[in-house]
Motif scaffolding. Sequence first.
Motif, PDB file in Angstrom:
ATOM      1  N   ALA A  47       0.848  -1.200   0.000  1.00 36.21           N
ATOM      2  CA  ALA A  47       0.000   0.000   0.000  1.00 36.21           C
ATOM      3  C   ALA A  47       0.881   1.246   0.000  1.00 36.21           C
ATOM      4  O   ALA A  47       2.022   1.196   0.455  1.00 36.21           O
ATOM      5  N   PRO A  48       0.351   2.358  -0.497  1.00 33.79           N
ATOM      6  CA  PRO A  48       1.153   3.585  -0.497  1.00 33.79           C
ATOM      7  C   PRO A  48       1.340   4.191   0.885  1.00 33.79           C
ATOM      8  O   PRO A  48       2.300   4.916   1.119  1.00 33.79           O
ATOM      9  N   LEU A  49       0.403   3.907   1.812  1.00 34.31           N
ATOM     10  CA  LEU A  49       0.497   4.407   3.177  1.00 34.31           C
ATOM     11  C   LEU A  49       0.372   3.261   4.160  1.00 34.31           C
ATOM     12  O   LEU A  49      -0.323   2.262   3.897  1.00 34.31           O
ATOM     13  N   GLY A  50       1.037   3.398   5.301  1.00 34.56           N
ATOM     14  CA  GLY A  50       0.886   2.467   6.395  1.00 34.56           C
ATOM     15  C   GLY A  50       0.663   3.239   7.685  1.00 34.56           C
ATOM     16  O   GLY A  50       0.658   4.467   7.713  1.00 34.56           O
ATOM     17  N   VAL A  63       1.345   7.018  13.682  1.00 32.11           N
ATOM     18  CA  VAL A  63       1.359   8.088  12.685  1.00 32.11           C
ATOM     19  C   VAL A  63       1.211   7.446  11.317  1.00 32.11           C
ATOM     20  O   VAL A  63       1.511   6.262  11.120  1.00 32.11           O
ATOM     21  N   TRP A  64       0.763   8.227  10.361  1.00 32.24           N
ATOM     22  CA  TRP A  64       0.714   7.757   8.991  1.00 32.24           C
ATOM     23  C   TRP A  64       2.132   7.691   8.437  1.00 32.24           C
ATOM     24  O   TRP A  64       2.927   8.606   8.628  1.00 32.24           O
ATOM     25  N   ALA A  65       2.429   6.603   7.743  1.00 34.95           N
ATOM     26  CA  ALA A  65       3.740   6.399   7.143  1.00 34.95           C
ATOM     27  C   ALA A  65       3.578   6.368   5.631  1.00 34.95           C
ATOM     28  O   ALA A  65       2.935   5.464   5.092  1.00 34.95           O
ATOM     29  N   VAL A  66       4.130   7.345   4.951  1.00 35.27           N
ATOM     30  CA  VAL A  66       4.003   7.425   3.490  1.00 35.27           C
ATOM     31  C   VAL A  66       5.162   6.633   2.887  1.00 35.27           C
ATOM     32  O   VAL A  66       6.328   6.996   3.058  1.00 35.27           O
ATOM     33  N   LEU A  67       4.832   5.565   2.174  1.00 39.01           N
ATOM     34  CA  LEU A  67       5.826   4.562   1.796  1.00 39.01           C
ATOM     35  C   LEU A  67       6.320   4.687   0.360  1.00 39.01           C
ATOM     36  O   LEU A  67       7.411   4.224   0.046  1.00 39.01           O
ATOM     37  N   GLY A 114      -2.390   9.484  -0.959  1.00 40.92           N
ATOM     38  CA  GLY A 114      -2.280   8.088  -1.370  1.00 40.92           C
ATOM     39  C   GLY A 114      -3.583   7.325  -1.273  1.00 40.92           C
ATOM     40  O   GLY A 114      -3.580   6.126  -0.977  1.00 40.92           O
ATOM     41  N   GLY A 115      -4.707   8.013  -1.499  1.00 43.60           N
ATOM     42  CA  GLY A 115      -6.001   7.357  -1.440  1.00 43.60           C
ATOM     43  C   GLY A 115      -6.572   7.217  -0.048  1.00 43.60           C
ATOM     44  O   GLY A 115      -7.623   6.609   0.132  1.00 43.60           O
ATOM     45  N   VAL A 116      -5.897   7.781   0.965  1.00 43.67           N
ATOM     46  CA  VAL A 116      -6.351   7.701   2.356  1.00 43.67           C
ATOM     47  C   VAL A 116      -6.602   9.107   2.874  1.00 43.67           C
ATOM     48  O   VAL A 116      -5.835  10.034   2.576  1.00 43.67           O
ATOM     49  N   THR A 117      -7.677   9.293   3.624  1.00 46.30           N
ATOM     50  CA  THR A 117      -7.953  10.597   4.227  1.00 46.30           C
ATOM     51  C   THR A 117      -7.191  10.722   5.538  1.00 46.30           C
ATOM     52  O   THR A 117      -7.398   9.942   6.475  1.00 46.30           O
ATOM     53  N   VAL A 118      -6.287  11.683   5.589  1.00 49.17           N
ATOM     54  CA  VAL A 118      -5.558  12.003   6.815  1.00 49.17           C
ATOM     55  C   VAL A 118      -6.314  13.135   7.492  1.00 49.17           C
ATOM     56  O   VAL A 118      -6.534  14.193   6.894  1.00 49.17           O
ATOM     57  N   ARG A 119      -6.712  12.909   8.733  1.00 51.68           N
ATOM     58  CA  ARG A 119      -7.543  13.882   9.431  1.00 51.68           C
ATOM     59  C   ARG A 119      -6.700  15.007  10.024  1.00 51.68           C
ATOM     60  O   ARG A 119      -5.530  14.824  10.340  1.00 51.68           O
ATOM     61  N   PRO A 157       3.691   9.849  -3.389  1.00 53.80           N
ATOM     62  CA  PRO A 157       2.988  10.466  -2.257  1.00 53.80           C
ATOM     63  C   PRO A 157       3.926  11.069  -1.221  1.00 53.80           C
ATOM     64  O   PRO A 157       3.595  12.091  -0.613  1.00 53.80           O
ATOM     65  N   ALA A 158       5.100  10.449  -1.009  1.00 49.15           N
ATOM     66  CA  ALA A 158       6.042  10.996  -0.021  1.00 49.15           C
ATOM     67  C   ALA A 158       6.548  12.361  -0.463  1.00 49.15           C
ATOM     68  O   ALA A 158       6.570  13.324   0.321  1.00 49.15           O
ATOM     69  N   LYS A 159       6.942  12.474  -1.724  1.00 48.58           N
ATOM     70  CA  LYS A 159       7.419  13.757  -2.234  1.00 48.58           C
ATOM     71  C   LYS A 159       6.303  14.794  -2.187  1.00 48.58           C
ATOM     72  O   LYS A 159       6.528  15.965  -1.813  1.00 48.58           O
ATOM     73  N   ALA A 160       5.087  14.379  -2.543  1.00 50.24           N
ATOM     74  CA  ALA A 160       3.951  15.299  -2.516  1.00 50.24           C
ATOM     75  C   ALA A 160       3.690  15.794  -1.098  1.00 50.24           C
ATOM     76  O   ALA A 160       3.443  16.996  -0.881  1.00 50.24           O
ATOM     77  N   MET A 161       3.728  14.897  -0.119  1.00 47.82           N
ATOM     78  CA  MET A 161       3.464  15.295   1.261  1.00 47.82           C
ATOM     79  C   MET A 161       4.520  16.277   1.760  1.00 47.82           C
ATOM     80  O   MET A 161       4.210  17.288   2.401  1.00 47.82           O
ATOM     81  N   LEU A 162       5.804  15.997   1.451  1.00 45.90           N
ATOM     82  CA  LEU A 162       6.877  16.872   1.924  1.00 45.90           C
ATOM     83  C   LEU A 162       6.777  18.282   1.347  1.00 45.90           C
ATOM     84  O   LEU A 162       7.257  19.242   1.956  1.00 45.90           O
ATOM     85  N   GLY A 163       6.173  18.415   0.188  1.00 47.95           N
ATOM     86  CA  GLY A 163       6.016  19.723  -0.425  1.00 47.95           C
ATOM     87  C   GLY A 163       4.659  20.354  -0.232  1.00 47.95           C
ATOM     88  O   GLY A 163       4.399  21.439  -0.762  1.00 47.95           O
ATOM     89  N   ASP A 164       3.774  19.710   0.530  1.00 47.64           N
ATOM     90  CA  ASP A 164       2.390  20.167   0.675  1.00 47.64           C
ATOM     91  C   ASP A 164       2.261  21.035   1.930  1.00 47.64           C
ATOM     92  O   ASP A 164       2.511  20.563   3.047  1.00 47.64           O
ATOM     93  N   PRO A 165       1.851  22.301   1.788  1.00 46.25           N
ATOM     94  CA  PRO A 165       1.743  23.180   2.960  1.00 46.25           C
ATOM     95  C   PRO A 165       0.676  22.749   3.962  1.00 46.25           C
ATOM     96  O   PRO A 165       0.632  23.276   5.077  1.00 46.25           O
ATOM     97  N   ARG A 166      -0.169  21.784   3.569  1.00 46.22           N
ATOM     98  CA  ARG A 166      -1.158  21.292   4.531  1.00 46.22           C
ATOM     99  C   ARG A 166      -0.537  20.384   5.582  1.00 46.22           C
ATOM    100  O   ARG A 166      -1.176  20.071   6.605  1.00 46.22           O
ATOM    101  N   PHE A 167       0.709  19.957   5.363  1.00 44.53           N
ATOM    102  CA  PHE A 167       1.418  19.100   6.320  1.00 44.53           C
ATOM    103  C   PHE A 167       2.655  19.853   6.798  1.00 44.53           C
ATOM    104  O   PHE A 167       3.570  20.113   6.018  1.00 44.53           O
TER     105      PHE A 167
END
Length: 402
Positions: A35-38, A48-52, A302-307, A56-66
Motif C-alpha cells: 500500500a502507499p500508506l501504512g 502516525v501515517w507512514a508514506v511509503l 495516497g487514497g487515504v484521508t488524513v484527518r 505520495p512521499a514527495k507530494a506530502m513533503l512539499g504540501d503546505p497542509r502538512f
Amino acid sequence: MTAAGQAASAVPEIELTAEVLRDPFAVYGRARERAPLGRLLIPGLGPVWAVLRYGPAKAMLGDPRFQPSSASFMRPGVPGDCLPYMTTMTERPAPEHARLRRLVSPAFTPRRAAEFRPRVQAVVDALLDALPAHAGEDGVVDLLRHFAWPLPMEVICELVGIPEAGRPVWRECGAFIAAGAGRGFAESLPGVIAGARAAVARRRREPADDLLSDLVRAQADDGDRLTDTELVTMVWHLVLAGQTPANLIANAVAALLSHPGQRAALRDEPGLMPRAVEELTRWCGPTLLSIPRYAREDAELGGVTVREGEGVVAVVAAANRDPRAFADPDRLDVTRAPGPAAHLGFAHGPHFCVGAALARVQAEVALTTLLGRHPGLSLAAGDPVPAPDPGVWRPSALPVRL
C-alpha cells in the motif's frame, strides 16, 4: 464500503520491531508494495501515517497542509534557560520559516559550499593524519569514532568561527548527538548555547570569512532582521543538523567496502564521486523517516484521508527504493545517471535541507581522500551492526583495517 474506507482497511500496520531496526529497507519495502500508506507505531509518539511510496512521499513533503510543529521534536531533560533557543527554523509556521530561510540561505549555497571545500579538505587531512595512532595492536581502528563522527563538528566549528579554545564542549555535544545519547546532549547544550552567544558577539566585533559573519550581516542589513535569539538558535542548530554527514560517510564507506565493484569504479574514474554521493545518499542515506508533520486540515494522501491534527512521516528508506521512481532500486550503482526522480535523502519542498550542499562537499572530500590514502581499506568484522535507532540508519561502530 467507500473507496476511502477500502483504502484505509488495506493500510498495513508497522511496529518498530527488531527486524525493522536490523533491515528497515526490506521491511518498509514489503509494506510499500502492499500500500502507499501504512500506520507506523512509534513509542512515545503514538501511531502516525507512514508514506511509503515515492510519489505520495514527495507530494506530502512539499504540501503546505502538512507542517512540522513543536510536537515533531522531543526534548527530554533540556534545561529551562535553554528552552528559548530550542524553537528552530524547522518548527516555525510557514511565513516565519520562509523569512528565516530567506535570510540564511545565501550562506549555504552550492557556491559557498564549493568555496569552503579547501577548509573541509584541511579538516579531513588532519583527521586522517591522526588515524593510524588510534589503531589497536591488531591494526583495527573504529572509523566511525575517529573520523566520521568528529569530521562534521570540526567543519561546523570552522564554518561558524568557533576558536580552538571553545571547541571541546561543541565536540562533546556532537559526540552525544552522533551516539544518540539524549541525556548527554541535554547536559552539554548550555555550554554550546553559551559558546554560540560568545561567537555571535565576537563576529560582531571582528567579522571574518565564515558563515556566522554572513548571518550577522544578514541581521544587520536585511529589513526582515533576525532577532538575537533567532541568531543564536540558528548557530547552535548547526550542531544538531550538521551531524548528518557523519552517518552518511560511515554508511557510504561500509557500502563501498561491501561492494568492491562499486569501489573499483570510483578508483578507476574519480570524477564519478559527486554522482556516487547522490547514489549512496539514495541507497544507504542515514534518514529513514522524515521529521513528523501534522495535517492542518483533512487531506487525501495516497487514497487515504488524513484527518486534521494527525501525524505523518515520509518513510525515506522505502521511497528512495521505490521501483516506481528508480530503475532496479535495490542495486547500488555509483554510475547511476541522474533521472527524473531525485532522492529524498535531504527531504523536499520548503524544508529541503538548507545544508545539503555542504553535506555533499564533506562526503565527497571525505570519501575521495580516505579511499585515495588507504587503497587497502577493509572491514575488520564483516558488515557493521546497525545502531538501534528507528529514525536514523547508522552503524554502532565501523572497525576497519587501514
